[in-house]
Scaffold this motif. Structure first.
Motif, PDB file in Angstrom:
ATOM      1  N   ARG A 142      17.357 139.917   2.150  1.00 28.92           N
ATOM      2  CA  ARG A 142      16.816 139.848   3.560  1.00 28.92           C
ATOM      3  C   ARG A 142      17.703 140.045   4.515  1.00 28.92           C
ATOM      4  NH1 ARG A 142      16.353 133.451   5.441  1.00 28.92           N
ATOM      5  NH2 ARG A 142      18.459 133.336   4.968  1.00 28.92           N
ATOM      6  N   SER A 146      16.985 142.522   7.748  1.00 30.67           N
ATOM      7  CA  SER A 146      17.151 141.852   9.053  1.00 30.67           C
ATOM      8  C   SER A 146      17.971 143.154   9.784  1.00 30.67           C
ATOM      9  CB  SER A 146      18.106 140.749   8.807  1.00 30.67           C
ATOM     10  OG  SER A 146      18.199 140.516  10.263  1.00 30.67           O
ATOM     11  N   ARG A 166       8.641 143.952  10.693  1.00 26.32           N
ATOM     12  CA  ARG A 166       8.744 143.022  10.170  1.00 26.32           C
ATOM     13  C   ARG A 166       9.904 142.065  10.996  1.00 26.32           C
ATOM     14  NH1 ARG A 166       7.321 140.176   8.079  1.00 26.32           N
ATOM     15  NH2 ARG A 166       8.823 139.542   6.175  1.00 26.32           N
ATOM     16  N   VAL A 167       9.378 141.019  11.687  1.00 27.29           N
ATOM     17  CA  VAL A 167      10.349 140.263  12.171  1.00 27.29           C
ATOM     18  C   VAL A 167      10.572 138.936  11.597  1.00 27.29           C
ATOM     19  CG1 VAL A 167      10.517 141.421  14.612  1.00 27.29           C
ATOM     20  CG2 VAL A 167       8.767 139.635  13.969  1.00 27.29           C
ATOM     21  N   PHE A 168      11.531 138.502  11.361  1.00 22.33           N
ATOM     22  CA  PHE A 168      11.680 137.060  10.594  1.00 22.33           C
ATOM     23  C   PHE A 168      12.844 136.191  11.070  1.00 22.33           C
ATOM     24  CE2 PHE A 168      12.988 140.636   8.024  1.00 22.33           C
ATOM     25  CZ  PHE A 168      14.401 140.133   7.485  1.00 22.33           C
ATOM     26  N   ARG A 170      14.129 133.784  13.841  1.00 22.38           N
ATOM     27  CA  ARG A 170      13.526 132.833  15.030  1.00 22.38           C
ATOM     28  C   ARG A 170      13.979 133.737  16.276  1.00 22.38           C
ATOM     29  NH1 ARG A 170      11.875 127.801  14.725  1.00 22.38           N
ATOM     30  NH2 ARG A 170      12.554 127.173  16.480  1.00 22.38           N
TER      31      ARG A 170
ATOM     32  N   PHE B 251       5.426 141.629   1.837  1.00 23.31           N
ATOM     33  CA  PHE B 251       4.473 142.000   2.936  1.00 23.31           C
ATOM     34  C   PHE B 251       5.388 143.063   3.684  1.00 23.31           C
ATOM     35  CE2 PHE B 251       1.372 138.559   2.141  1.00 23.31           C
ATOM     36  CZ  PHE B 251       2.201 137.869   1.692  1.00 23.31           C
ATOM     37  N   ASN B 252       4.973 144.100   3.509  1.00 18.57           N
ATOM     38  CA  ASN B 252       5.389 145.144   4.505  1.00 18.57           C
ATOM     39  C   ASN B 252       4.720 145.683   5.828  1.00 18.57           C
ATOM     40  OD1 ASN B 252       7.887 145.336   2.988  1.00 18.57           O
ATOM     41  ND2 ASN B 252       6.969 146.731   1.754  1.00 18.57           N
ATOM     42  N   ASN B 253       3.412 144.997   5.883  1.00 24.41           N
ATOM     43  CA  ASN B 253       2.669 145.464   6.950  1.00 24.41           C
ATOM     44  C   ASN B 253       2.370 144.446   7.783  1.00 24.41           C
ATOM     45  OD1 ASN B 253       1.791 148.568   6.406  1.00 24.41           O
ATOM     46  ND2 ASN B 253       1.515 147.407   4.305  1.00 24.41           N
ATOM     47  N   PHE B 274       8.754 137.035   0.478  1.00 24.52           N
ATOM     48  CA  PHE B 274       8.926 137.589   1.987  1.00 24.52           C
ATOM     49  C   PHE B 274       7.712 137.253   2.918  1.00 24.52           C
ATOM     50  CE2 PHE B 274      12.852 139.402   0.873  1.00 24.52           C
ATOM     51  CZ  PHE B 274      12.633 140.180  -0.167  1.00 24.52           C
ATOM     52  N   SER B 276       6.195 135.515   5.689  1.00 26.33           N
ATOM     53  CA  SER B 276       6.760 134.814   7.181  1.00 26.33           C
ATOM     54  C   SER B 276       5.552 134.087   7.744  1.00 26.33           C
ATOM     55  CB  SER B 276       7.474 135.883   7.883  1.00 26.33           C
ATOM     56  OG  SER B 276       6.465 136.524   8.532  1.00 26.33           O
ATOM     57  N   ASN B 278       3.781 134.619  10.040  1.00 28.71           N
ATOM     58  CA  ASN B 278       2.469 135.443  10.625  1.00 28.71           C
ATOM     59  C   ASN B 278       1.474 135.435   9.450  1.00 28.71           C
ATOM     60  OD1 ASN B 278       3.868 136.054  12.734  1.00 28.71           O
ATOM     61  ND2 ASN B 278       4.623 137.958  12.248  1.00 28.71           N
ATOM     62  N   LEU B 299      10.062 133.594   3.885  1.00 26.18           N
ATOM     63  CA  LEU B 299      10.645 133.461   5.137  1.00 26.18           C
ATOM     64  C   LEU B 299      10.157 132.688   6.113  1.00 26.18           C
ATOM     65  CD1 LEU B 299      10.914 137.569   5.109  1.00 26.18           C
ATOM     66  CD2 LEU B 299      12.571 136.042   4.465  1.00 26.18           C
ATOM     67  N   ASP B 301      10.425 128.890   8.225  1.00 26.60           N
ATOM     68  CA  ASP B 301      11.286 127.880   8.863  1.00 26.60           C
ATOM     69  C   ASP B 301      10.862 126.785   8.702  1.00 26.60           C
ATOM     70  OD1 ASP B 301      10.156 129.103  12.276  1.00 26.60           O
ATOM     71  OD2 ASP B 301       9.373 127.762  10.717  1.00 26.60           O
ATOM     72  N   MET B 353      20.824 132.955   9.902  1.00 20.33           N
ATOM     73  CA  MET B 353      19.992 133.530   9.094  1.00 20.33           C
ATOM     74  C   MET B 353      19.080 132.544   8.647  1.00 20.33           C
ATOM     75  SD  MET B 353      20.566 136.585   8.591  1.00 20.33           S
ATOM     76  CE  MET B 353      19.222 137.044   7.015  1.00 20.33           C
TER      77      MET B 353
END
Lengths: 179, 584
Positions: A142, A146, A166-168, A170, B251-253, B274, B276, B278, B299, B301, B353
């Protein structure tokens, strides 16, 4: 197994005998106490120990301390049992040797021992909490992603149009929302 | 195949045949053990009809002894390295070699259909031998957290074991050369029900092979893979009609692309790596069906957890990191009343992180205690704790069998220490507990608290004590109780060799002890006070190693002691020393 008298304790400070002869169960007893009269203390150390301790001081310290700040080397003169020896050591090495010598003759206080490292015993605070391998691997991956994505984000900061990345974290989701 | 005498034996007036029939219905190993102690004839009958054996440590008996006792075994589970190996604390070459076992299996255990090796060292040659000699009957092969083999060995298995129903490689360290093994599996197998190479870093696998397996194996129910792009699995999901469990992928796209993906109707156990915020909506259409959710490698929160868990009223198993936070735990307690198993792992240490809300404390635990009354298993890393939270668990969670709690060391000050009273309440309330782990810090539990643990652990068989107690008297108080304790792990405590030895002699059910961190004696021989027949004592001396995080750390010594019918090991690596050797 060798057991020593109170005046000359066999101490495997640098754990040299562990590899060569597992039979020798030696241990180190050290206390954090102020360094006393160096000559008086050194005179009580086992000669074998002193020789090996100083001889390995150079190699051991390089291995033990990866963040090794290059310090000036100065001569250390040792008067022992009628002989005089001079060694070039750094201040760190000198201090460790003095502590070792100090420990050789000190009274052991079990309750407030802070560096109790016998063949087995290491006091609790020294044991880091370890992580499960699979989780550690995931957290590494990860982090890599990042870093990579941050680099892309930086370079596309002012680009318009569709960006497939990919944005993860916050931080970055919020940054994108603001745009 | 069974060697039956012509004469009809009678046991207590009843024919052998009666007992044979009855024994077929007795599966629990403890019950079977009791049966075997009644008389010689029942011992023989039980031996001949035993189908499964689990050896908690592969060094407790030799392969020959196993075969002689249970010649018609159909399933065997062997464990090698100490559990601490999962946390990188055990030297890689420690032992647990599969070779002697595979050789015996290949030679004489001809009924064996299922082999499960856990934390063992397996070579390609072992897999080749197993495939060659038992390939035609082998239905289950589980290489669980094993190491030492490569994809070549797996290819042998795929080629020779055409009736394989279960291939399980989770968390094994496999040397990857190519993806041939999966291709061979796809070409040769139509029986596969479980395929698992989760957390193995095997990446040269082709999604086309996965698709072919889904097409050929109509009973394929559980698939856990590595980091394969989810969009490449469209075909796989389309053909896997019987699929109930899926974990892995990545998920890479962009999230939009995943929205239209169709998942098998029976899918109820899920772990999308992975994933997230989205991509989370992908799960919504079938979230209400979900029985098991694995978010350990997602990923998400805290807010995401709250949003998702609200939609999963049928959830029975949840695994995630502490990013779930107290708020997520509260949502869980409200929404998932059927929850049976909960595992909360430790997330990243660096603040940026993980979500700053991502801490679990007494607040979350209390909510779970009051909301999820069916809970049987809980493992949690907490940042803060109180006695009241533990009391609440003792009062409410009557079905709890397995309790594991680790207090993270990030916070300097903990709200309510020591936890003596809370732990006592927990243990006396949850009287079905079989497994118990408590990992605190100096001051977390006094000697009195440790004695409480001993007094209130009637049925507990396994325990991990981390940083508990203050002195030897705590350990001695503890060891006067724990009547059922078979396996004990101790880490970071301050007990002396002498106390450890005395404790071992007092714990009447103890058959396995692992210790890291203790007060050594002057001679190093105080430990020998526990020397006795059939009791092996081994030391792993202190050593330096590079930790997983890349830092060089000092590993303190370990003590490992266990009962064995096989005498001391004959395959010691340089990093392990038997204590009786030292005594010479």
């Amino acid at each position: 197994m060798s057991e020593s008298s109170s005046s000359a304790v066999e101490i495997d400070f640098f754990r040299l005998s562990r590899e060569s002869s597992p039979k020798k169960l030696s241990h180190r007893r050290g206390t954090i106490e102020s360094v006393a009269n160096i000559q008086g203390v050194i005179s009580k150390i086992n000669p074998e120990l002193l020789k090996t301790a100083i001889a390995s001081a150079n190699t051991s310290f390089v291995a033990n301390k990866p963040v090794h700040i290059a310090a000036t080397v100065a001569p250390m003169t040792v008067f022992f049992n009628g002989t005089i020896s001079v060694f070039d050591v750094t201040p760190n090495q000198a201090e460790s040797i003095m502590k070792l010598a100090e420990g050789a003759n000190s009274v052991v206080k079990p309750e407030i021992q802070q560096q109790n490292q016998t063949i087995g015993g290491v006091l609790r605070n020294d044991l880091p909490m370890s992580r499960k391998r699979s989780l550690r691997r995931f957290l590494e991956k990860r982090k890599e992603r990042s870093v990579f994505d941050n680099q892309i984000l930086d370079s596309f900061k002012y680009a318009r149009g569709y960006i497939s990345i990919r944005v993860f974290t916050r931080k970055h989701i919020l940054a994108l929302k603001k745009d | 195949m069974e060697d039956r005498n012509a004469t009809n034996h009678r046991v207590h007036g009843m024919s052998d045949v009666v007992f044979e029939c009855v024994l077929a219905y007795i599966h629990d190993s403890r019950d079977r053990q009791s049966v075997s102690l009644v008389c010689r004839r029942l011992y023989e009958l039980e031996s001949q009809t035993r189908k499964h054996v689990t050896m908690a440590l592969c060094y407790t008996a030799t392969p020959k002894q196993l075969r002689r006792r249970f010649p018609f075994l159909e399933s065997v589970k062997l464990k090698g390295k100490p559990r601490a190996a999962m946390y990188n604390l055990i030297p890689e070459d420690w032992g647990g070699f599969a070779t002697p076992w595979v050789e015996e299996i290949s030679k004489s255990l001809s009924c064996l259909k299922a082999v499960h090796l856990r934390r063992m060292i397996v070579r390609d040659e072992d897999l080749e031998l197993l495939g060659r000699e038992r390939g035609h009957v082998l239905q289950v092969l589980k290489l669980d957290k094993c190491s030492g083999f490569s994809t070549d060995g797996l290819a042998h298995i795929s080629r020779s074991c055409r009736n394989l129903k279960v291939l399980f490689l989770e968390e094994s360290q496999v040397i990857e050369k190519d993806g041939e093994w999966l291709h061979e599996l796809a070409m040769n197998n139509t029986q596969l029900e479980t395929l698992n190479f989760y957390m193995t870093d095997l990446s040269l696998v082709s999604s086309k092979d996965l698709e072919l397996i889904a097409k050929s194996c109509k009973s394929l129910a559980s698939v856990k893979i590595g980091d394969c792009e989810i969009l490449d699995l469209v075909g796989f999901f389309r053909f896997a009609g019987s699929l109930e469990e899926f974990c892995g992928g990545c998920f890479n796209n962009h999230a939009e692309h995943y929205a239209s993906l169709a998942y098998p109707k029976g899918l109820c156990r899920l772990g999308l790596n992975f994933m997230s915020t989205n991509e989370m909506p992908i799960v919504y259409p079938f979230a209400s069906r979900l029985k098991k959710l694995d978010l350990l490698y997602a990923l998400l929160d805290t807010e995401d957890h709250c949003t998702l868990l609200q939609r999963c009223p049928n959830l029975e198993v949840l695994e995630t990191r502490n990013v779930i936070g107290d708020r997520g735990m509260e949502v869980l307690a409200c929404s998932c009343k059927k929850l049976k198993r909960l595992r909360i792992e430790r997330g990243a240490d660096e603040q940026e992180m993980e979500d700053e809300e991502g801490v679990v404390s007494q607040r979350g635990l209390t909510a779970i205690a009051q909301g999820c009354l069916d809970l049987e298993y809980i493992a949690v890393y907490v940042s803060d704790i109180t006695n009241a939270a533990l009391e609440s668990m003792g009062t409410n969670l009557k079905k709890l069998c397995d309790f594991r709690m680790v207090l993270l060391d990030r916070e300097e000050v903990i709200t309510d220490l020591p936890l003596d009273n809370g732990i006592r309440s927990l243990l006396s309330g949850c009287n079905q507990l079989r497994r118990f782990a408590l990992y605190l810090r100096p001051g977390g539990l006094t000697d009195v608290g440790l004695t409480y643990i001993g007094q209130h652990s009637e049925n507990i068989r396994w325990m991990l004590l981390g940083y508990l107690g203050e002195s030897d008297s705590g350990l001695l108080g503890f060891s006067r109780g724990c009547p059922s304790l078979q396996k004990l792990e101790v880490r970071g405590c301050c007990f002396s060799e002498k106390a450890l030895a005395m404790a071992v002699l007092q714990l009447r059910s103890l058959r396995y002890l692992w210790v890291q961190g203790y007060r050594g004696s002057n001679t190093g021989f105080d430990l020998l006070a526990m020397a006795r027949p059939f009791w092996n004592i081994e030391i792993i001396p202190p050593r330096k190693a590079v930790s997983g995080e890349g830092i060089e750390i000092e590993h303190p010594a370990h003590i490992l002691a266990y009962y064995s019918l096989a005498g001391p090991r004959t395959d010691f690596p340089p990093s392990v020393i038997p204590l009786n050797y030292i005594a010479q």
